[in-house]
Design an enzyme around this catalytic site. Structure first.
Site, PDB file in Angstrom:
ATOM      1  N   GLY A 170      35.222  39.492  40.083  1.00 19.31           N
ATOM      2  CA  GLY A 170      35.606  39.095  41.429  1.00 19.31           C
ATOM      3  C   GLY A 170      34.911  39.921  42.488  1.00 19.31           C
ATOM      4  O   GLY A 170      35.446  40.162  43.573  1.00 19.31           O
ATOM      5  N   ASN A 213      32.613  39.140  44.403  1.00 22.38           N
ATOM      6  CA  ASN A 213      31.997  38.322  45.443  1.00 22.38           C
ATOM      7  C   ASN A 213      32.827  38.261  46.731  1.00 22.38           C
ATOM      8  O   ASN A 213      32.386  37.695  47.726  1.00 22.38           O
ATOM      9  CB  ASN A 213      31.784  36.896  44.943  1.00 22.38           C
ATOM     10  N   GLY A 223      36.569  40.008  49.088  1.00 29.67           N
ATOM     11  CA  GLY A 223      37.713  40.892  49.199  1.00 29.67           C
ATOM     12  C   GLY A 223      37.452  42.314  48.744  1.00 29.67           C
ATOM     13  O   GLY A 223      36.369  42.877  48.950  1.00 29.67           O
ATOM     14  N   ILE A 224      38.447  42.910  48.113  1.00 29.26           N
ATOM     15  CA  ILE A 224      38.337  44.284  47.642  1.00 29.26           C
ATOM     16  C   ILE A 224      37.178  44.432  46.674  1.00 29.26           C
ATOM     17  O   ILE A 224      36.448  45.427  46.710  1.00 29.26           O
ATOM     18  CB  ILE A 224      39.665  44.724  46.996  1.00 29.26           C
ATOM     19  N   GLY A 225      36.980  43.442  45.806  1.00 27.65           N
ATOM     20  CA  GLY A 225      35.898  43.525  44.829  1.00 27.65           C
ATOM     21  C   GLY A 225      34.536  43.675  45.457  1.00 27.65           C
ATOM     22  O   GLY A 225      33.682  44.409  44.940  1.00 27.65           O
ATOM     23  N   SER A 253      48.584  46.038  41.568  1.00 23.74           N
ATOM     24  CA  SER A 253      49.047  45.658  42.902  1.00 23.74           C
ATOM     25  C   SER A 253      50.355  46.345  43.215  1.00 23.74           C
ATOM     26  O   SER A 253      51.217  46.518  42.335  1.00 23.74           O
ATOM     27  CB  SER A 253      49.228  44.144  42.996  1.00 23.74           C
ATOM     28  N   TYR A 273      52.912  35.911  40.569  1.00 23.74           N
ATOM     29  CA  TYR A 273      51.735  36.734  40.866  1.00 23.74           C
ATOM     30  C   TYR A 273      52.038  38.206  40.606  1.00 23.74           C
ATOM     31  O   TYR A 273      51.270  38.902  39.928  1.00 23.74           O
ATOM     32  CB  TYR A 273      51.302  36.549  42.321  1.00 23.74           C
TER      33      TYR A 273
END
Length: 324
Positions: free
Chosen positions: A27, A29, A31-33, A156, A181
């Site tokens: 991931g 690509n 946000g945090i990643g 999280s 989630y």
């Protein structure tokens, strides 16, 4: 990795060099990643973005290259919702060793209905937990070939108030998106801690580290066009929230520390310094419910059954070990 990192105080703005290292960020690509990948790229390492969307991966790489001179960044296709596709990731990487993988990618559904992965698993649990669980199995030979590799799992803060229902891991009888989630991220964190215990038990050179980003909001995140553009209005409206939470650039700091800092150990959780929500990364005690090793062991067994993985394939003693 620079040996100076072992003695110098950790500074999120002055990271140690990691020339010659290879890091995979799932991931990566957005946000945090994307910020994890950007910050790791600044160390001289080769950073590989795992992404199921080639166009978004290209945009992220363009953003990173615009900010990091001579960044060594590339992408490989990665779809955590399709377990049968994950074995090919090893070949796509095209490397003899992997120094770290950051299990960052995730899916969150804001509204019902419940949906499933290619393998029939509930989407959030199947992607966030089972996908990374399976990916770790296939990456383990590359990780064990490195001198001291890291498996960094991004949990999280939402998982802190959740508890796993081991009789309903797929949320078939009680599906509520936010709860599901939170439980999927909790499962990831249980896995990261249990993986650490099992790797240490066999004196593996691979270490598992669990981190969380605290409270990380888009509205407090600096622009990285075309990946993310923050408007002036959004920045001003979010200003009061900055007293308690932070942007995703800062949310990336615990994961980056988990990859690079030799002082990090796997029997702790690493998150933001201020109330676990904002600030530079520090260690914190494992949350009480995450300390339940019986739950972790039952989840491990259930995950092996759901994915068809031989438990021994996830654990290796040395660089010569091969999965069964």
């Amino acid at each position: 990795m620079s040996s100076a990192a072992a003695t110098s105080p950790w500074n999120v703005h002055r990271l140690p060099r990691a020339d010659g290292s290879v890091f995979l960020v799932t991931g990566g690509n957005a946000g945090i990643g994307c910020f994890v990948a950007e910050q790791l790229s600044a160390t001289g390492a080769t950073v590989v973005l795992g992404s199921r969307n080639p166009a978004k991966a290209e945009a992220a790489m363009a953003s990173i290259r615009a900010r990091v001179a001579d960044a060594h960044v590339r992408a490989v296709p990665l779809d955590l919702a399709d377990l049968s596709s994950l074995r090919s990731v090893v070949e796509s990487l095209g490397v003899e060793r992997l120094d770290a993988v950051v299990h960052n990618a995730g899916v969150a559904l804001d509204d019902p209905p419940r949906s499933t992965t290619e393998d029939g698993h509930e989407l959030m649990f199947g992607t966030n937990h089972l996908g990374h669980f399976t990916l770790t199995r296939w990456l383990m030979p590359l990780l064990s070939a490195a001198p001291s590799a890291r498996v960094v799992t991004v949990g999280s803060f939402a998982a802190k108030s959740e508890r796993l229902d081991l009789d309903d891991l797929q949320s078939r009888t009680d599906y509520r998106p936010k709860r599901t989630y939170g439980r999927s991220k909790l499962a990831q964190m249980y896995f990261g801690l249990e993986l650490d215990r099992r790797l240490r038990a066999v004196d593996s050179t691979v270490q598992s580290v669990v981190v969380h980003p605290g409270g990380a909001l888009d509205s407090l995140t600096p622009s990285r066009p075309p990946v993310h553009v923050r408007t002036t209005g959004a920045r001003l409206r979010a200003a009061p929230a900055a007293l308690l939470v932070q942007g995703k650039h800062a949310g990336a700091w615990p994961a980056v520390k988990g990859v690079l800092d030799p002082a990090v150990r796997g029997d702790r959780i690493w998150g933001p310094r201020v109330f676990g929500l904002r600030g530079e990364p520090r260690s914190e005690r494992v949350w009480n419910h995450l300390s339940d090793t019986s739950v972790a062991a039952r989840l491990w067994d259930a995950s092996c059954e759901l994915t068809g993985i031989d438990p021994a394939a996830l654990i290796t003693r040395s660089s010569s070990s091969q999965p069964r």
